[in-house]
Design a protein around this motif. Structure first.
Motif, PDB file in Angstrom:
ATOM      1  N   SER A  72       0.985  -1.316   0.162  1.00 39.62           N
ATOM      2  CA  SER A  72      -0.064  -0.160   0.028  1.00 39.62           C
ATOM      3  C   SER A  72       0.915   1.260   0.181  1.00 39.62           C
ATOM      4  O   SER A  72       2.168   1.235   0.316  1.00 39.62           O
ATOM      5  N   TYR A  73       0.227   2.159  -0.667  1.00 37.67           N
ATOM      6  CA  TYR A  73       0.962   3.668  -0.484  1.00 37.67           C
ATOM      7  C   TYR A  73       0.093   4.592   0.435  1.00 37.67           C
ATOM      8  O   TYR A  73      -1.166   4.563   0.432  1.00 37.67           O
ATOM      9  N   GLY A  74       0.719   5.070   1.555  1.00 35.17           N
ATOM     10  CA  GLY A  74       0.130   5.995   2.647  1.00 35.17           C
ATOM     11  C   GLY A  74       0.156   7.310   2.233  1.00 35.17           C
ATOM     12  O   GLY A  74       1.357   7.963   2.139  1.00 35.17           O
ATOM     13  N   LEU A  75      -1.223   8.109   2.080  1.00 42.90           N
ATOM     14  CA  LEU A  75      -1.132   9.614   1.527  1.00 42.90           C
ATOM     15  C   LEU A  75      -2.097  10.094   2.856  1.00 42.90           C
ATOM     16  O   LEU A  75      -2.971   9.805   2.975  1.00 42.90           O
ATOM     17  N   SER A  76      -1.294  10.937   3.541  1.00 41.82           N
ATOM     18  CA  SER A  76      -1.948  11.423   4.768  1.00 41.82           C
ATOM     19  C   SER A  76      -2.012  13.030   4.651  1.00 41.82           C
ATOM     20  O   SER A  76      -1.159  13.908   4.108  1.00 41.82           O
ATOM     21  N   MET A  77      -3.338  13.546   5.060  1.00 45.67           N
ATOM     22  CA  MET A  77      -3.405  14.992   5.182  1.00 45.67           C
ATOM     23  C   MET A  77      -3.220  15.645   6.599  1.00 45.67           C
ATOM     24  O   MET A  77      -3.527  14.666   7.449  1.00 45.67           O
ATOM     25  N   VAL A  78      -2.528  16.552   6.551  1.00 42.66           N
ATOM     26  CA  VAL A  78      -2.208  16.967   8.018  1.00 42.66           C
ATOM     27  C   VAL A  78      -3.239  17.544   8.659  1.00 42.66           C
ATOM     28  O   VAL A  78      -4.201  18.275   8.051  1.00 42.66           O
ATOM     29  N   GLY A  79      -3.554  17.201   9.814  1.00 38.60           N
ATOM     30  CA  GLY A  79      -4.851  17.558  10.471  1.00 38.60           C
ATOM     31  C   GLY A  79      -5.592  16.273  11.025  1.00 38.60           C
ATOM     32  O   GLY A  79      -5.073  15.367  11.167  1.00 38.60           O
ATOM     33  N   GLY A  80      -6.864  16.616  11.462  1.00 38.41           N
ATOM     34  CA  GLY A  80      -7.719  15.390  11.661  1.00 38.41           C
ATOM     35  C   GLY A  80      -8.367  15.658  13.144  1.00 38.41           C
ATOM     36  O   GLY A  80      -9.203  14.683  13.356  1.00 38.41           O
TER      37      GLY A  80
END
Length: 246
Positions: A72-80
């Motif tokens: 898998s490729y992990g793509l993360s947005m800052v925040g949450g």
């Protein structure tokens, strides 16, 4: 650091950093290394200003979702999370969502076999019904339903069944997901979680379920109505409902 031999899954995350945090991949790397990791867990992050930034590396095996990192490729947005450290999708900026869609399209072209989902979609199916339901989510991450969101945009999605409808609370103490049967099944699961024996979790309040409700009501000093009335539901949820975090 080893590389992936194939990429069949794209996983969307949030970093669970507080509002206003904006230290980029270097900051996330520092957090993860302080936790004992060898490097930042995500392959890529999307900063609050919408700028994408490579993390562990495009082809590197990440450390973002146990059991699936090698494919898998992990793509993360800052925040949450909000200022109370609670999961909150409103902390994600519009610019991040624009970039998220753009990067998902680009990565889908780079990796023809990739299918997209959210981190919480990969939670275990604890009741074995083939559907990943909200009560089964290990984490709230990424605080929204990625699969229907991506499907609406024509992106390839993972073949994972989930409960995508918004949770409606009516009355305030009773979670209603898709209808009365689903609500009853959810409350049956809470009883089973508390150790009460009631037979199959089927959304039907039969004799065994009624007996289990009365046993719970007796132990909780509630009126033994044998029904999922408001006081019983409120007590069940307060005692046995698992709280999730991003």
């Amino acid at each position: 650091m080893p590389n992936r031999k194939r990429t069949t899954l794209g996983v969307v995350h949030v970093t669970a950093t507080p509002p206003g945090w904006d230290k980029g991949a270097a900051g996330i790397r520092a957090i993860h290394k302080a936790q004992g990791w060898s490097d930042i867990g995500y392959n890529e992050i999307i900063n609050p200003n919408g700028q994408a930034e490579i993390g562990r590396g495009k082809m590197a095996i990440g450390a973002h979702v146990a059991g699936f990192n090698s494919i898998s490729y992990g793509l993360s947005m800052v925040g949450g999370v909000n200022s109370s450290n609670r999961p909150d999708f409103n902390t994600i900026k519009d610019a991040q969502l624009v970039t998220l869609e753009k990067r998902m399209r680009e990565l889908s072209a780079d990796f023809p076999d990739i299918k997209w989902c959210g981190h919480r979609d990969l939670s275990p199916d604890r009741n074995g019904n083939g559907v990943i339901e909200p009560f089964e989510h290990i984490k709230a991450c990424p605080c929204f339903d990625v699969i229907p969101w991506a499907r609406e945009r024509g992106l390839p999605v993972a073949e994972i069944k989930g409960t995508w409808k918004t949770i409606i609370v009516e009355p305030a103490s009773a979670p209603v997901l898709e209808g009365p049967d689903t609500r009853t099944a959810y409350l049956q699961r809470l009883l089973v979680r508390g150790g009460y024996v009631l037979g199959p979790i089927d959304g039907i309040a039969g004799k065994k379920t009624i007996a289990a409700i009365r046993a719970f009501q007796f132990s909780s000093n509630l009126t033994q109505s044998g029904e999922f009335d408001a006081p019983t539901v409120a007590r069940l949820r307060a005692v046995f409902e698992l709280k999730t975090a991003a």
